[in-house]
Design an enzyme around this catalytic site. Structure first.
Site, mmCIF file in Angstrom:
data_model
loop_
_atom_site.group_PDB
_atom_site.id
_atom_site.type_symbol
_atom_site.label_atom_id
_atom_site.label_comp_id
_atom_site.label_asym_id
_atom_site.label_seq_id
_atom_site.Cartn_x
_atom_site.Cartn_y
_atom_site.Cartn_z
ATOM 1 N N ARG A 173 -8.585 15.692 4.327
ATOM 2 C CA ARG A 173 -9.503 15.170 5.344
ATOM 3 C C ARG A 173 -10.780 15.988 5.495
ATOM 4 O O ARG A 173 -11.658 15.645 6.294
ATOM 5 C CB ARG A 173 -8.762 15.006 6.679
ATOM 6 N N TYR A 210 -11.013 -17.224 6.931
ATOM 7 C CA TYR A 210 -9.603 -17.635 6.937
ATOM 8 C C TYR A 210 -9.362 -19.028 7.512
ATOM 9 O O TYR A 210 -8.338 -19.268 8.151
ATOM 10 C CB TYR A 210 -8.765 -16.588 7.690
ATOM 11 N N HIS A 340 -3.736 2.072 -13.775
ATOM 12 C CA HIS A 340 -3.309 1.309 -12.592
ATOM 13 C C HIS A 340 -3.013 -0.138 -12.993
ATOM 14 O O HIS A 340 -3.840 -0.810 -13.598
ATOM 15 C CB HIS A 340 -4.403 1.360 -11.519
ATOM 16 N N ALA A 341 -1.820 -0.628 -12.666
ATOM 17 C CA ALA A 341 -1.390 -1.959 -13.085
ATOM 18 C C ALA A 341 -2.282 -3.041 -12.483
ATOM 19 O O ALA A 341 -2.595 -3.014 -11.295
ATOM 20 C CB ALA A 341 0.055 -2.195 -12.662
ATOM 21 N N HIS A 370 5.757 -8.587 -10.674
ATOM 22 C CA HIS A 370 4.682 -8.784 -9.691
ATOM 23 C C HIS A 370 3.377 -9.173 -10.384
ATOM 24 O O HIS A 370 2.708 -10.137 -9.984
ATOM 25 C CB HIS A 370 4.491 -7.502 -8.877
ATOM 26 N N GLU A 371 3.007 -8.430 -11.414
ATOM 27 C CA GLU A 371 1.730 -8.693 -12.084
ATOM 28 C C GLU A 371 1.725 -10.068 -12.763
ATOM 29 O O GLU A 371 0.726 -10.786 -12.721
ATOM 30 C CB GLU A 371 1.413 -7.586 -13.106
ATOM 31 N N HIS A 374 0.714 -12.844 -10.536
ATOM 32 C CA HIS A 374 -0.739 -13.089 -10.485
ATOM 33 C C HIS A 374 -1.174 -13.980 -11.644
ATOM 34 O O HIS A 374 -1.933 -14.931 -11.476
ATOM 35 C CB HIS A 374 -1.506 -11.766 -10.574
ATOM 36 N N GLU A 398 -1.442 -11.476 -3.551
ATOM 37 C CA GLU A 398 -0.513 -10.339 -3.512
ATOM 38 C C GLU A 398 0.885 -10.807 -3.102
ATOM 39 O O GLU A 398 1.893 -10.306 -3.612
ATOM 40 C CB GLU A 398 -1.018 -9.275 -2.534
ATOM 41 N N TRP A 470 -10.034 5.554 15.820
ATOM 42 C CA TRP A 470 -9.094 5.458 14.698
ATOM 43 C C TRP A 470 -7.711 5.930 15.121
ATOM 44 O O TRP A 470 -6.710 5.251 14.894
ATOM 45 C CB TRP A 470 -9.624 6.296 13.535
ATOM 46 N N ARG A 474 -4.041 4.113 15.509
ATOM 47 C CA ARG A 474 -2.869 4.616 14.783
ATOM 48 C C ARG A 474 -1.689 4.804 15.745
ATOM 49 O O ARG A 474 -0.553 4.464 15.433
ATOM 50 C CB ARG A 474 -3.179 5.962 14.095
ATOM 51 N N HIS A 498 -9.942 2.496 0.870
ATOM 52 C CA HIS A 498 -10.475 1.162 1.148
ATOM 53 C C HIS A 498 -11.627 1.168 2.148
ATOM 54 O O HIS A 498 -12.387 0.199 2.225
ATOM 55 C CB HIS A 498 -9.354 0.251 1.643
ATOM 56 N N ARG A 507 -5.723 -8.525 3.916
ATOM 57 C CA ARG A 507 -4.975 -9.230 2.867
ATOM 58 C C ARG A 507 -3.609 -8.612 2.639
ATOM 59 O O ARG A 507 -2.631 -9.308 2.339
ATOM 60 C CB ARG A 507 -5.769 -9.218 1.557
ATOM 61 N N TYR A 508 -3.501 -7.286 2.773
ATOM 62 C CA TYR A 508 -2.237 -6.612 2.521
ATOM 63 C C TYR A 508 -1.255 -6.855 3.667
ATOM 64 O O TYR A 508 -0.048 -6.997 3.448
ATOM 65 C CB TYR A 508 -2.463 -5.116 2.289
#
Length: 599
Positions: A173, A210, A340-341, A370-371, A374, A398, A470, A474, A498, A507-508
């Site tokens: 941080r 949306y 990274h996949a 998973h991939e 997509h 996802e 923030w 949390r 992000h 989205r996640y």
């Protein structure tokens, strides 16, 4: 995901214009012509940009970096210009299909640049600088001893020394405070760009993507969270008690938030790395998929072939031969690549690929499924117009991959011959707890990142309040607190990729809700009578047909229509999570007897 959908992300069908006056001479016919020409132009720009990006990620050098940067900038700057042109039709009477396409173009920009050339250039520079600061970030104990994020994350995952964990947590941080002023400037400029598109600010642009009014969408997220919260609170209570046993209740007080550095992850967003601390005390029989893969001679290609056979068992056509010729399955020995996949669709038609450096593990076996989720989604909507080639909303893509991964159950592993027997149901608690530590622990974090950003974009949170707000979020949603007093001038949100990268995060959250809703419904369609967490839809043509019907829609219709086509309801429903984890919830309630839960 490939660049092929970079200029057309999911969006609202309603006109959210804020007073942009359309010139009188513009007509509905003009709008249709504009859309047709814009789609052709974007398609022409997208393909070389996608190929350049693939070349860069699979062969990193100065030349591929230069080419991909050039073509990507060409694509994004033209998409930005077209979005502004689309806004000129805000007040023109057009049919619903044309309005949807115009809004998809207008909402396709994440950080819209203003028309002013200097401000536009400054916005691009800020984005580049913030990305660079994050990417170059490191923590140094001394001039000789420095740690990159990957090394620090490994320590966070594996160390059980509270002092060492705190050092890594604080060290990372230190990277983000210099970002704060740049981030505030970026917000100010992007808001000007959003206003030129007819939005109040970037928050309204993001929330309005949306298929429902922006404020209604925010309320919908809260409704979903309220469905999950009791289960999350039970998980939090058990984890806090076990961490108290591990580190002492002076370090982990039993009636407040959990200190963020003890949860096995740099951001306390997933907790699976501390399974050893919180797992059930009774011995459990758990399938070792990694050992089973080795025992049955699975190499990287065989792992992918098996994952493909999952989809063909549902009735999907096999992947094209070019997939096998052009994908990257292994880390090349002779060059640097991005490991990274990711799943790619380079021509918006049939040039499907995955890019991975596959490790022969059970975890990677799930990632491959998973991939490919997509890839099969990409192929399902390939015949839609360009602007509709995408997932129903950005959570769907996802969620589809994760839905498929939920079917990698002991039942599936036995059907494909990887294991001989399915462990008794009494062993399920361990598997469900490990899943919950990753999937359910993530849900409030997935929600709060954009809750913070939306308030920043709207001005409700000022730069002076960035860090305080923030940590308030949390604590409110996660029940997680900073382990030490944080300076008001710190910029802890910037320590999460992000945020400086300006990647929307909702989205996640949506994917974590939708995957269980999809899985529950597909299991019903497949006729599976057992507990939903033990169900696999493998070999069900009925489930495959229902899934494909939804996938083929792309984003041609509001996501509610896509959802209804599969589930019979246009409303997202987190009760599927409660159904899936029901045995674990009962076990947690038993463990938590006599404990004080909540924070």
């Amino acid at each position: 995901m490939a660049l092929t959908t970079a200029a057309c992300t999911p969006s609202s069908t309603k006109d959210t214009s804020a007073g942009t006056e359309a010139p009188q001479q513009l007509t509905a016919a003009d709008a249709k012509t504009f859309i047709e020409n814009a789609q052709q132009e974007i398609e022409k720009l997208q393909r070389p940009a996608a190929h350049a990006e693939w070349a860069y990620q699979t062969y990193i050098n100065q030349d591929t970096a230069a080419v991909t940067a050039y073509l990507s900038e060409k694509l994004t700057s033209r998409a930005s210009e077209l979005a502004k042109e689309a806004a000129k039709f805000n007040n023109v009477e057009v049919d619903a299909d044309t309005r949807r396409k115009l809004n998809l173009m207008r909402n396709g920009l994440v950080m819209p640049a203003p028309a002013d050339a200097k401000l536009s250039e400054r916005l691009a520079q800020l984005g580049s600088d913030l990305n660079g600061m994050y990417g170059a970030g490191k923590y140094c104990r001394s001039e000789e001893e420095c740690f990159r994020l990957t090394e620090m994350s490994a320590i966070m995952a594996n160390s059980r020394d509270a002092d060492e964990l705190l050092e890594m947590w604080q060290g990372w941080r230190e990277v983000s405070p210099p970002m704060k002023d740049l981030y505030a400037e970026q917000v100010e400029i992007a808001n000007k760009g959003a206003q030129e598109l007819g939005f109040a600010d970037v928050s309204e642009l993001w929330r309005g993507s949306y298929d429902m009014p922006a404020d209604d969408f925010a309320n919908e997220l809260d409704r979903l969270w309220n469905q999950v919260e009791p289960f999350y609170e039970a998980l939090h209570c058990h984890v806090r008690a076990k961490l108290g046993e591990q580190y002492g209740t002076d370090v982990v007080p039993q009636q407040g938030p959990i200190p963020a550095h003890l949860l096995g992850n740099m951001w306390a967003q997933t907790w699976g790395n501390i399974y050893d601390v919180v797992k059930p005390e009774e011995p459990l029989e758990v399938i070792d998929v990694t050992a089973a893969l080795e025992q049955h001679g699975y190499d990287e290609i065989k792992m992918v072939k098996q994952a493909e056979s999952f989809f063909t068992s549902l009735g999907f056509e096999p992947l094209p031969e070019t997939f096998w010729e052009r994908s990257q399955f292994q880390q090349p020995a002779d060059r640097d690549v991005v490991c990274h996949a990711s799943a790619w669709d380079l021509d918006d038609k049939d040039d499907l690929r995955i890019k991975m450096c596959i490790q022969k593990t059970g975890e990677e076996f799930a990632v491959i499924h998973h991939e490919l989720g997509h890839n099969f989604y990409q192929r399902a909507y390939k015949d839609q117009p360009l602007l509709y080639r995408g997932s129903a909303n950005d959570g769907f893509h996802e969620a589809i991959g994760d839905t498929i991964a939920l079917s990698i159950t002991p039942k599936y592993l036995k059907e494909i011959g990887l294991v001989d027997t399915v462990p008794d149901a009494k062993n399920d608690i361990g598997m469900l707890l490990k899943q919950a530590l990753d999937k359910i622990a993530f849900v409030p974090f997935g929600l709060l990142v954009d809750q913070w950003r939306w308030k920043v974009f709207s001005g409700e949170i000022t730069p002076e309040q960035y860090n305080t707000a923030w940590w308030q979020l949390r604590e409110k949603y996660q029940g997680v607190k900073a382990p030490v007093e944080r300076d008001a001038d710190a910029f802890d949100p910037g320590a999460k990729y992000h945020v400086p990268a300006n990647t929307p995060y909702t989205r996640y959250f949506l994917a974590h809700i939708l995957q269980f809703q999809f899985h529950r419904e597909l299991c019903k369609i497949a006729g599976d009578q057992g507990p939903v967490h033990r169900c696999s839809i493998y070999n069900s043509k009925e489930a495959g047909e229902a899934l494909n019907t939804m996938l083929e829609m792309g984003q041609s219709r509001p996501w509610q229509d896509a959802l209804e086509s599969l589930t019979g309801s246009g409303q997202m429903d987190a009760t599927a999570i409660m159904d899936y984890f029901a045995p674990l919830k009962a076990w947690l309630d038993e463990q938590n007897q006599g404990r004080t839960c909540g924070w």
